[in-house]
Each structure stands twice: as C-alpha cells, then as structure tokens.
Design a protein around this motif. Structure first.
Motif, PDB file in Angstrom:
ATOM      1  N   ALA A   1       0.828  -1.209   0.000  1.00  0.00           N
ATOM      2  CA  ALA A   1       0.000   0.000   0.000  1.00  0.00           C
ATOM      3  C   ALA A   1       0.864   1.261   0.000  1.00  0.00           C
ATOM      4  N   LEU A   2       1.917   1.251   0.775  1.00  0.00           N
ATOM      5  CA  LEU A   2       2.813   2.411   0.809  1.00  0.00           C
ATOM      6  C   LEU A   2       3.492   2.620  -0.540  1.00  0.00           C
ATOM      7  N   ARG A   3       3.959   1.541  -1.164  1.00  0.00           N
ATOM      8  CA  ARG A   3       4.632   1.658  -2.458  1.00  0.00           C
ATOM      9  C   ARG A   3       3.676   2.156  -3.527  1.00  0.00           C
ATOM     10  N   GLU A   4       2.462   1.639  -3.527  1.00  0.00           N
ATOM     11  CA  GLU A   4       1.490   2.033  -4.552  1.00  0.00           C
ATOM     12  C   GLU A   4       1.150   3.516  -4.464  1.00  0.00           C
ATOM     13  N   ARG A   5       1.225   4.087  -3.265  1.00  0.00           N
ATOM     14  CA  ARG A   5       0.881   5.493  -3.084  1.00  0.00           C
ATOM     15  C   ARG A   5       2.105   6.398  -2.998  1.00  0.00           C
ATOM     16  N   GLY A   6       3.265   5.804  -3.113  1.00  0.00           N
ATOM     17  CA  GLY A   6       4.485   6.593  -3.037  1.00  0.00           C
ATOM     18  C   GLY A   6       4.696   7.217  -1.673  1.00  0.00           C
ATOM     19  N   LEU A   7       4.250   6.530  -0.618  1.00  0.00           N
ATOM     20  CA  LEU A   7       4.345   7.056   0.742  1.00  0.00           C
ATOM     21  C   LEU A   7       5.550   6.467   1.468  1.00  0.00           C
ATOM     22  N   SER A   8       6.142   7.278   2.304  1.00  0.00           N
ATOM     23  CA  SER A   8       7.287   6.844   3.098  1.00  0.00           C
ATOM     24  C   SER A   8       6.831   6.005   4.285  1.00  0.00           C
ATOM     25  N   ALA A   9       7.701   5.100   4.703  1.00  0.00           N
ATOM     26  CA  ALA A   9       7.443   4.304   5.905  1.00  0.00           C
ATOM     27  C   ALA A   9       8.014   4.965   7.149  1.00  0.00           C
ATOM     28  N   ASP A  10       8.545   6.179   7.034  1.00  0.00           N
ATOM     29  CA  ASP A  10       9.224   6.823   8.160  1.00  0.00           C
ATOM     30  C   ASP A  10       8.339   6.939   9.396  1.00  0.00           C
ATOM     31  N   ALA A  11       7.056   7.293   9.203  1.00  0.00           N
ATOM     32  CA  ALA A  11       6.162   7.468  10.354  1.00  0.00           C
ATOM     33  C   ALA A  11       5.942   6.151  11.084  1.00  0.00           C
ATOM     34  N   LEU A  12       5.943   5.046  10.352  1.00  0.00           N
ATOM     35  CA  LEU A  12       5.738   3.737  10.980  1.00  0.00           C
ATOM     36  C   LEU A  12       7.009   3.234  11.658  1.00  0.00           C
ATOM     37  N   VAL A  13       8.149   3.601  11.108  1.00  0.00           N
ATOM     38  CA  VAL A  13       9.401   3.309  11.796  1.00  0.00           C
ATOM     39  C   VAL A  13       9.438   4.061  13.124  1.00  0.00           C
ATOM     40  N   ALA A  14       9.018   5.342  13.088  1.00  0.00           N
ATOM     41  CA  ALA A  14       8.964   6.137  14.323  1.00  0.00           C
ATOM     42  C   ALA A  14       7.983   5.545  15.321  1.00  0.00           C
ATOM     43  N   LEU A  15       6.886   4.969  14.810  1.00  0.00           N
ATOM     44  CA  LEU A  15       5.910   4.331  15.697  1.00  0.00           C
ATOM     45  C   LEU A  15       6.549   3.160  16.445  1.00  0.00           C
ATOM     46  N   THR A  16       7.276   2.318  15.728  1.00  0.00           N
ATOM     47  CA  THR A  16       7.899   1.180  16.403  1.00  0.00           C
ATOM     48  C   THR A  16       8.950   1.656  17.405  1.00  0.00           C
ATOM     49  N   GLU A  17       9.666   2.718  17.075  1.00  0.00           N
ATOM     50  CA  GLU A  17      10.660   3.243  18.014  1.00  0.00           C
ATOM     51  C   GLU A  17       9.977   3.779  19.273  1.00  0.00           C
ATOM     52  N   ALA A  18       8.854   4.461  19.096  1.00  0.00           N
ATOM     53  CA  ALA A  18       8.138   5.009  20.248  1.00  0.00           C
ATOM     54  C   ALA A  18       7.615   3.906  21.158  1.00  0.00           C
ATOM     55  N   ARG A  19       7.290   2.746  20.586  1.00  0.00           N
ATOM     56  CA  ARG A  19       6.765   1.640  21.391  1.00  0.00           C
ATOM     57  C   ARG A  19       7.838   1.025  22.289  1.00  0.00           C
ATOM     58  N   HIS A  20       9.094   1.336  22.052  1.00  0.00           N
ATOM     59  CA  HIS A  20      10.134   0.876  22.967  1.00  0.00           C
ATOM     60  C   HIS A  20       9.889   1.431  24.369  1.00  0.00           C
ATOM     61  N   GLY A  21       9.306   2.630  24.440  1.00  0.00           N
ATOM     62  CA  GLY A  21       9.027   3.233  25.737  1.00  0.00           C
ATOM     63  C   GLY A  21       8.038   2.449  26.566  1.00  0.00           C
ATOM     64  N   ASP A  22       7.177   1.652  25.900  1.00  0.00           N
ATOM     65  CA  ASP A  22       6.187   0.849  26.630  1.00  0.00           C
ATOM     66  C   ASP A  22       6.830  -0.284  27.417  1.00  0.00           C
ATOM     67  N   LEU A  23       8.069  -0.598  27.106  1.00  0.00           N
ATOM     68  CA  LEU A  23       8.739  -1.727  27.746  1.00  0.00           C
ATOM     69  C   LEU A  23       9.268  -1.378  29.131  1.00  0.00           C
ATOM     70  N   TYR A  24       9.192  -0.101  29.480  1.00  0.00           N
ATOM     71  CA  TYR A  24       9.774   0.358  30.737  1.00  0.00           C
ATOM     72  C   TYR A  24       8.717   1.080  31.569  1.00  0.00           C
ATOM     73  N   ALA A  25       8.990   1.230  32.849  1.00  0.00           N
ATOM     74  CA  ALA A  25       7.984   1.733  33.783  1.00  0.00           C
ATOM     75  C   ALA A  25       7.876   3.256  33.816  1.00  0.00           C
ATOM     76  N   ASP A  26       8.834   3.952  33.252  1.00  0.00           N
ATOM     77  CA  ASP A  26       8.832   5.409  33.363  1.00  0.00           C
ATOM     78  C   ASP A  26       7.673   6.025  32.576  1.00  0.00           C
ATOM     79  N   PRO A  27       6.804   6.807  33.230  1.00  0.00           N
ATOM     80  CA  PRO A  27       5.752   7.505  32.495  1.00  0.00           C
ATOM     81  C   PRO A  27       6.348   8.712  31.772  1.00  0.00           C
ATOM     82  N   PRO A  28       5.595   9.362  30.886  1.00  0.00           N
ATOM     83  CA  PRO A  28       6.097  10.592  30.289  1.00  0.00           C
ATOM     84  C   PRO A  28       6.380  11.625  31.376  1.00  0.00           C
ATOM     85  N   ALA A  29       7.407  12.421  31.167  1.00  0.00           N
ATOM     86  CA  ALA A  29       7.768  13.413  32.185  1.00  0.00           C
ATOM     87  C   ALA A  29       6.777  14.573  32.208  1.00  0.00           C
ATOM     88  N   THR A  30       6.348  15.019  31.046  1.00  0.00           N
ATOM     89  CA  THR A  30       5.483  16.192  30.943  1.00  0.00           C
ATOM     90  C   THR A  30       4.352  15.924  29.957  1.00  0.00           C
TER      91      THR A  30
END
Length: 279
Positions: free
Chosen positions: A88-117
């Motif tokens: 779907a991304l290739r057919e629309r010429g869309l970057s996967a960057d936002a989804l890569v960022a999504l997976t990186e952000a989910r690393h935070g779920d693995l730890y107990a620290d809540p957001p600071a602000t």
C-alpha cells in the motif's frame, strides 16, 4: 470483491475496536490496506504485553521495523501484515518513516517510566496515534496538508482516551500514562503512583481528561478542512468522546478493574456521524 484477509482484520477487531468499526465506513477497495496499517500498529503495541523482559521486547520491535524496511524495498518479510502494508505504501508513493517512528516510540512501553510532561505525552501520542490518522486519511485519498493538523490533535485525544480506559491493566503491568508533572501536583512520584490508592489519582486523571478534550475540540475544528472519504479515518474520535465522558464520571473505576469497550455506544456514535460522509 474479496473480503479483507482475516490475518489483517482480527488483530484490529480484538485490540482497537473503534478503528475496526471505522474501516467499515471506508470504501471496500481500501479496507484491506487500512486493516494492514492498523494491524501493524496493534502488533507493535502488543509487544510490551507479551514479553517478560524488556530486551526481548526490543528485539521484537526491531524485527517489525526491519521487516517493514525489507518489504518496502520489495522483498517478502514473512508477515502478511507487513507485506500488505508495504504494498500500500509503495502504490501510493508514501514513506514508511512514520511507521518506523511508531515502532521506536513503542520501545518506551517496555519500561515503567511515564512521560515526564504533557509535552512528552503529546510527542508519544503523535508518533503512535497521530501518524495512523494521517496515513489512514492518505490511504482514503486525502491531501497531506489538509489532514495534518486534524491528525495531530486527533491522535492525542484518541491516545489519551484509550490509555486511560486501559488504566487498570496498564497499572498492573507497571505502566502509567499520567505524566510525572501531574503526579507531582498531588505529591506522588511515579513509583508511588503504582501502589497509591485510586482516589489519590483522581485529580491527575481529571487533568488528563481535560487535556484530551482540548485536543478533541481542536481536532474537530481542523476537520473542517478534511474533505470526502478521508473523514472516515477520523471516526474513532467519537469513541474518544464516549470514553472520556465515562472516565470523567468515575475515574477510580478505570484504575481498579479493567473495563470492556462500550461497543454499542461507540458504534452508534460512528453510525450517526458516518451518515453524511458518503461511501
């Protein structure tokens, strides 16, 4: 036309019911693509729930990211979800960057620290939720510039509502969405918040409900610029309305025991809102 692959549909139905409903309002020829997008996000979110050690979660999230990179490059990843999303991304010429960022952000779920602000919470929701509103709208033919502001606010409102609704399960797993700065206003550290009585967290939860409603209001204003079928990607906002209202009435309930999604109320709101969109 064939129905979407159940491999794509079932993860969304099980874990993100409002988005599952929203896809039913989309044109049939786009539904499989939307399900692949939301299923990818669900699988990344689930990682923190199925691993016992953070290191194993890091490995799984890296696999999802690398599989997407591989599939976007035109190679088979071994995952039907990733392969269909990459197509779907290739057919629309869309970057996967936002989804890569999504997976990186989910690393935070693995730890107990809540957001600071609250600003940190906005950033986390932007990467894990706003990106889905943005890409969903693009899959449905929307213009990036018309969607961006609505997607940004929608992701924060929806993410806050869904996270608070899942508060009891998250707290039991040692995770908390309430930013440290809000906990400090009632004299709690993040560590103390996990064992505090539910009534001690009423005020911070109330602040988060207000925060979510503020972004919901801003999303509604920005949605005036979103035209046509792309609007159906924003139907999950009506679930946020239902959830935030119920949380505001009885905040402690959502910290004490897990609550089922009020499916009928959510769907009825979406049906009413969806009448004017066209199919």
């Amino acid at each position: 036309m064939a129905e979407p692959d159940p491999t794509l549909v079932e993860p969304v139905r099980e874990r993100d019911l409002p988005r599952y409903y929203s896809v039913l309002f989309a044109p049939q020829n786009v539904r499989e693509e939307l399900f692949s997008l939301y299923a990818f996000a669900v699988e990344a979110e689930k990682v923190a729930d199925v691993v016992q050690e953070a290191t194993l979660g890091e490995i799984r999230l890296t696999w999802w990211r690398d599989s997407l990179d591989l599939a976007v490059a035109g190679q088979a990843s071994g995952s039907p979800i990733v392969d269909r999303l990459a197509l779907a991304l290739r057919e629309r010429g869309l970057s996967a960057d936002a989804l890569v960022a999504l997976t990186e952000a989910r690393h935070g779920d693995l730890y107990a620290d809540p957001p600071a602000t609250l600003a940190d919470l906005e950033g986390r929701m932007g990467e894990t939720q706003s990106s889905l509103f943005q890409l969903g709208g693009l899959f449905l033919g929307g213009e990036a510039g018309e969607i961006a502001e609505a997607a940004g606010h929608a992701g924060i409102a929806y993410g806050v509502a869904m996270s608070l609704w899942d508060g009891a399960r998250a707290r039991a797993r040692g995770r908390l969405v309430i930013p440290s700065e809000l906990l400090q206003t009632v004299g709690l550290s993040p560590q103390e918040a996990y064992s505090a009585e539910a009534k001690e967290l009423v005020a911070p939860i109330g602040e988060l409900v207000t925060f979510g409603r503020m972004h919901r209001s801003r999303a509604a204003a920005a949605l005036r610029n979103v035209r046509g079928r792309a609007r159906s990607a924003f139907l999950p906002l009506h679930a946020a309305d239902v959830l935030l209202a119920r949380i505001a009435r009885d905040p402690t309930r959502f910290l004490v025991s897990p609550q089922p999604m009020p499916a009928l109320s959510v769907l009825s709101r979406m049906v009413f809102a969806g009448f004017g969109m066209g199919r």
